[in-house]
Design a protein around this motif. Structure first.
Motif, PDB file in Angstrom:
ATOM      1  N   HIS A   1     -40.479  27.200 -38.156  1.00 11.87           N
ATOM      2  CA  HIS A   1     -41.665  26.787 -37.401  1.00 11.87           C
ATOM      3  C   HIS A   1     -42.432  25.812 -38.308  1.00 11.87           C
ATOM      4  CE1 HIS A   1     -45.803  27.151 -35.889  1.00 11.87           C
ATOM      5  NE2 HIS A   1     -45.303  27.608 -34.752  1.00 11.87           N
ATOM      6  N   PRO A   2     -43.084  24.786 -37.748  1.00 12.02           N
ATOM      7  CA  PRO A   2     -43.788  23.821 -38.608  1.00 12.02           C
ATOM      8  C   PRO A   2     -44.759  24.485 -39.578  1.00 12.02           C
ATOM      9  CG  PRO A   2     -43.848  23.117 -36.310  1.00 12.02           C
ATOM     10  CD  PRO A   2     -43.156  24.440 -36.327  1.00 12.02           C
ATOM     11  N   LEU A   3     -45.320  25.621 -39.203  1.00 15.32           N
ATOM     12  CA  LEU A   3     -46.255  26.286 -40.111  1.00 15.32           C
ATOM     13  C   LEU A   3     -45.515  26.901 -41.298  1.00 15.32           C
ATOM     14  CD1 LEU A   3     -49.155  27.051 -40.746  1.00 15.32           C
ATOM     15  CD2 LEU A   3     -48.886  29.097 -39.338  1.00 15.32           C
ATOM     16  N   GLN A   4     -44.301  27.378 -41.049  1.00 13.35           N
ATOM     17  CA  GLN A   4     -43.520  27.906 -42.175  1.00 13.35           C
ATOM     18  C   GLN A   4     -43.218  26.786 -43.169  1.00 13.35           C
ATOM     19  OE1 GLN A   4     -40.540  29.659 -39.425  1.00 13.35           O
ATOM     20  NE2 GLN A   4     -40.726  31.522 -40.660  1.00 13.35           N
ATOM     21  N   ALA A   5     -42.839  25.619 -42.632  1.00 11.01           N
ATOM     22  CA  ALA A   5     -42.558  24.474 -43.506  1.00 11.01           C
ATOM     23  C   ALA A   5     -43.812  24.073 -44.269  1.00 11.01           C
ATOM     24  CB  ALA A   5     -42.036  23.300 -42.662  1.00 11.01           C
ATOM     25  N   ALA A   6     -44.933  24.069 -43.569  1.00 10.62           N
ATOM     26  CA  ALA A   6     -46.179  23.664 -44.215  1.00 10.62           C
ATOM     27  C   ALA A   6     -46.585  24.652 -45.306  1.00 10.62           C
ATOM     28  CB  ALA A   6     -47.290  23.535 -43.171  1.00 10.62           C
ATOM     29  N   PHE A   7     -46.348  25.939 -45.085  1.00 14.75           N
ATOM     30  CA  PHE A   7     -46.659  26.933 -46.124  1.00 14.75           C
ATOM     31  C   PHE A   7     -45.880  26.612 -47.406  1.00 14.75           C
ATOM     32  CE2 PHE A   7     -49.012  31.008 -45.335  1.00 14.75           C
ATOM     33  CZ  PHE A   7     -49.709  30.567 -44.224  1.00 14.75           C
TER      34      PHE A   7
ATOM     35  N   GLN B   1     -47.243  23.199 -48.970  1.00 17.32           N
ATOM     36  CA  GLN B   1     -48.612  23.234 -49.503  1.00 17.32           C
ATOM     37  C   GLN B   1     -48.794  24.277 -50.607  1.00 17.32           C
ATOM     38  OE1 GLN B   1     -51.176  21.187 -48.509  1.00 17.32           O
ATOM     39  NE2 GLN B   1     -49.836  20.110 -47.097  1.00 17.32           N
ATOM     40  N   GLY B   2     -47.738  24.980 -50.967  1.00 17.74           N
ATOM     41  CA  GLY B   2     -47.881  26.023 -51.985  1.00 17.74           C
ATOM     42  C   GLY B   2     -48.748  27.165 -51.507  1.00 17.74           C
ATOM     43  N   ALA B   3     -48.627  27.498 -50.230  1.00 21.37           N
ATOM     44  CA  ALA B   3     -49.467  28.559 -49.663  1.00 21.37           C
ATOM     45  C   ALA B   3     -48.851  29.941 -49.867  1.00 21.37           C
ATOM     46  CB  ALA B   3     -49.691  28.300 -48.178  1.00 21.37           C
ATOM     47  N   VAL B   4     -47.747  29.969 -50.618  1.00 19.81           N
ATOM     48  CA  VAL B   4     -47.056  31.236 -50.857  1.00 19.81           C
ATOM     49  C   VAL B   4     -47.000  31.478 -52.357  1.00 19.81           C
ATOM     50  CG1 VAL B   4     -44.867  32.464 -50.611  1.00 19.81           C
ATOM     51  CG2 VAL B   4     -45.569  30.812 -48.860  1.00 19.81           C
ATOM     52  N   GLN B   5     -47.482  32.641 -52.788  1.00 20.69           N
ATOM     53  CA  GLN B   5     -47.195  32.995 -54.185  1.00 20.69           C
ATOM     54  C   GLN B   5     -46.335  34.242 -54.195  1.00 20.69           C
ATOM     55  OE1 GLN B   5     -50.320  32.658 -57.140  1.00 20.69           O
ATOM     56  NE2 GLN B   5     -51.209  30.926 -56.059  1.00 20.69           N
ATOM     57  N   CYS B   6     -46.911  35.410 -54.142  1.00 16.83           N
ATOM     58  CA  CYS B   6     -46.025  36.586 -54.121  1.00 16.83           C
ATOM     59  C   CYS B   6     -45.337  36.726 -52.774  1.00 16.83           C
ATOM     60  CB  CYS B   6     -46.776  37.855 -54.500  1.00 16.83           C
ATOM     61  SG  CYS B   6     -47.585  38.699 -53.113  1.00 16.83           S
TER      62      CYS B   6
END
Ligand SMILES: Cc1cc2nc3c(=O)[nH]c(=O)nc-3n(C[C@H](O)[C@H](O)[C@H](O)COP(=O)(O)OP(=O)(O)OC[C@H]3O[C@@H](n4cnc5c(N)ncnc54)[C@H](O)[C@@H]3O)c2cc1C
Ligand code: SF4
Lengths: 329, 168
Positions: B96-102, B105-110
């Protein structure tokens, strides 16, 4: 997650089946479950059969009645309340209060009936079982002590539903079903004892909420630790009718400071028909602060919650003034 | 112990199983259907990591009894890209485009809060194509993240929203 202990989930489709299911020993009404399910899993709530209200059409309706009043079914979700044109149009303070509850997901799940009947909360009790094991069992759990108010003979846990003061200020009535149907003003629904805080007999349920025709202008305000999802540390709602150049019949309710909403009669007397200067609104806020006696069982401290009450009431009254000016009155 | 036959459509596929009445949707999804993307965080409705869609509405699986969503359509993080692909027949989406954006954008750490954040954020973008910062904050207010400080997450939702509008 801790699995729930075995229980039955009953999903009636009609009113008769609903009342029959609720009459059984151990039956408990289930709205959205957003409070009941965590409560069961932390052993704060009990029940052998959860009777889901969601499948009963009469409880899911929002109806404009012929006399101009609105009947809101108890199983209508808070998200629906917050966006319903009838509510936004005539009772915007109720939409504001519904929107102030928890998060988007909780409002999609939580019902207005569950919000009005919501179990009381207390910092010494709303904890996992292991945490609670370290404390003596308190009144609400069947013991004989209160950690929040050691001198009190009853539980003083906090009524935390955000829609309660808004509904009270609007003059809402509750329709109760059981052996016989009955109706009462919402402010008479709460006993003042945090352990048995609502007056429902066995087998009864809150079926609907009646909002009056020609409602007063109303406003709701809430104070909490985090602006995002937290329960209220104090909330307030006020209403009044603008007639012949003055605000009449004001209603001032503060909640989330004890087991029942507090009606601030002294503030109402001060405000009725008077010139609502800024000083007067502040004085009304001060009367509200004096009328409430929160215990140290919320998340934030008592002095802060009292000061908040003063500000919430003064600002909600200011909201009424702004609403009037916007309408050019 | 009361139990019943549970019928659900999960990520487009019909599922039928016998489940005890007290089973939550979270237990069904994780323990019975082995879809471990939906996280088991606080189990008390406070953290948002178990968010999935029930008939398109983001809901907390930990406080939802499975029996109360009989015959509903469930979308979990594992099925989000598939759902998106179906909406855009031309676009055989892996993400999903939001998964790609996460990811971008480095919206994922743990990563623990990510599935819930994405399910909440994707529902927002579906209903509100160009959300304001305040709308994003409100929609994600029930989702706790202890790593990122939320800034990158908000940026990811904004970026995905822009891309979805451009491609629409
Ligand atoms: C993280 C978190 C944050 C929250 N924040 C807030 C908040 O800010 N403000 C707030 O007000 N609430 C808050 N809540 C509590 C809850 O989500 C809401 O109050 C919601 O409206 C409860 O409705 P429900 O339908 O889910 O209730 P349920 O959990 O289904 O029921 C709650 C109680 O009411 C009883 N009940 C339900 N419906 C009826 C009925 N029709 N008649 C008789 N009894 C009934 C149940 O038996 C149960 O005891 C929060 C909850 C969580 C988990
Ligand atoms: S107010 Fe007292 S009796 Fe009530 S839950 Fe808290 S500690 Fe227990």
């Amino acid at each position: 997650m801790m699995p729930l202990r075995p229980l039955a989930v009953v999903t009636p489709r009609g009113e008769e089946e609903l009342l029959r299911s609720l009459a059984v020993e151990g039956a408990v009404p289930l709205g959205g479950g957003s409070d009941l399910i965590p409560g069961l899993s932390w052993e704060l709530a009990s029940g052998d059969a959860l009777v889901s209200l969601a499948g009963v059409p009469a409880l899911r309706r929002t109806d404009a009645l012929a006399d101009g009043s609105v009947c809101l079914g108890a199983a209508v979700t808070l998200a629906e309340v917050a966006r319903h044109p009838l509510i936004l149009g005539a009772y915007p303070a109720l939409a504001d209060a519904a929107r102030a509850v928890g998060s988007w997901e909780l409002r999609a799940q939580g019902t207005i009936g569950g919000n009005v009947c919501l179990a009381t909360r207390c910092r010494f009790r709303n904890q996992p079982p292991l945490w609670r094991d370290a404390l003596q069992t308190c009144y609400q759990s069947g013991g004989d002590v209160c950690h929040a108010a050691p001198a009190s003979r009853t539980c003083v846990a906090i009524l935390s539903g955000d829609t309660v003061p808004a509904l009270a200020a609007l003059g809402a009535q509750l329709e109760i079903w059981g052996h016989a149907a009955r109706r009462l003003p919402i402010e008479d629904f709460y006993s003042g004892d945090g352990a048995h805080h609502i007056s429902l007999a066995k087998g009864e349920l809150l079926a609907a909420i009646h909002l009056p025709a020609d409602p007063p202008t109303a406003a709701f305000r809430k104070w909490r630790a985090r602006e995002s999802i937290d329960f209220p540390e104090a909330n307030a709602a006020v209403s009044a009718v603008w007639r012949e150049g003055a605000w009449r019949a004001p209603r001032v309710f503060v909640s989330a400071v004890g087991p029942a909403p507090v009606r601030v009669v002294a503030a109402e007397a001060l405000l009725d028909g008077a010139d609502w200067s800024e000083d007067l609104l502040r004085a009304a806020g001060e009367l509200a602060r004096k009328a409430v006696h929160p215990y140290d069982n919320g998340q934030l401290n008592v002095a802060g919650r009292q000061i908040a009450v003063r500000g919430l009431v003064a600002r909600a009254l200011g909201d009424l003034q702004n609403a009037r000016r916007e309408r050019g009155l | 112990m009361p139990e019943s036959v549970l019928r659900l459509i999960v990520n487009g596929r019909p599922q039928q199983l016998v489940a005890a009445d007290e089973m939550t949707l979270l237990e069904v999804v994780r323990d019975r259907l082995h879809l471990h993307g939906t996280k088991d965080g606080c189990a008390a409705g406070s953290c948002g990591s178990c968010t999935l869609w029930v008939d398109g509405v983001p809901r907390l699986a930990c406080v939802t009894l499975a029996k109360t969503v009989q015959d509903c359509e469930i979308v979990t993080i594992e099925g989000l890209a598939g759902w998106w692909g179906k909406q855009h027949a031309a676009d055989a989406a892996e993400l999903h485009p939001l998964q790609a954006a996460f990811a971008e954008q480095g919206a994922v750490q743990c990563g623990f809060c990510t599935p819930g954040m994405v399910m909440g954020g994707a529902a927002l973008l579906r209903d509100t194509p160009s959300p304001s910062r305040a709308q994003i904050q409100e929609a994600l207010s029930g989702h706790l993240c202890r790593c990122t400080g939320y800034e990158q997450i908000i940026r990811a939702v904004q970026a995905a929203g822009r891309r979805m509008l451009d491609e629409a």
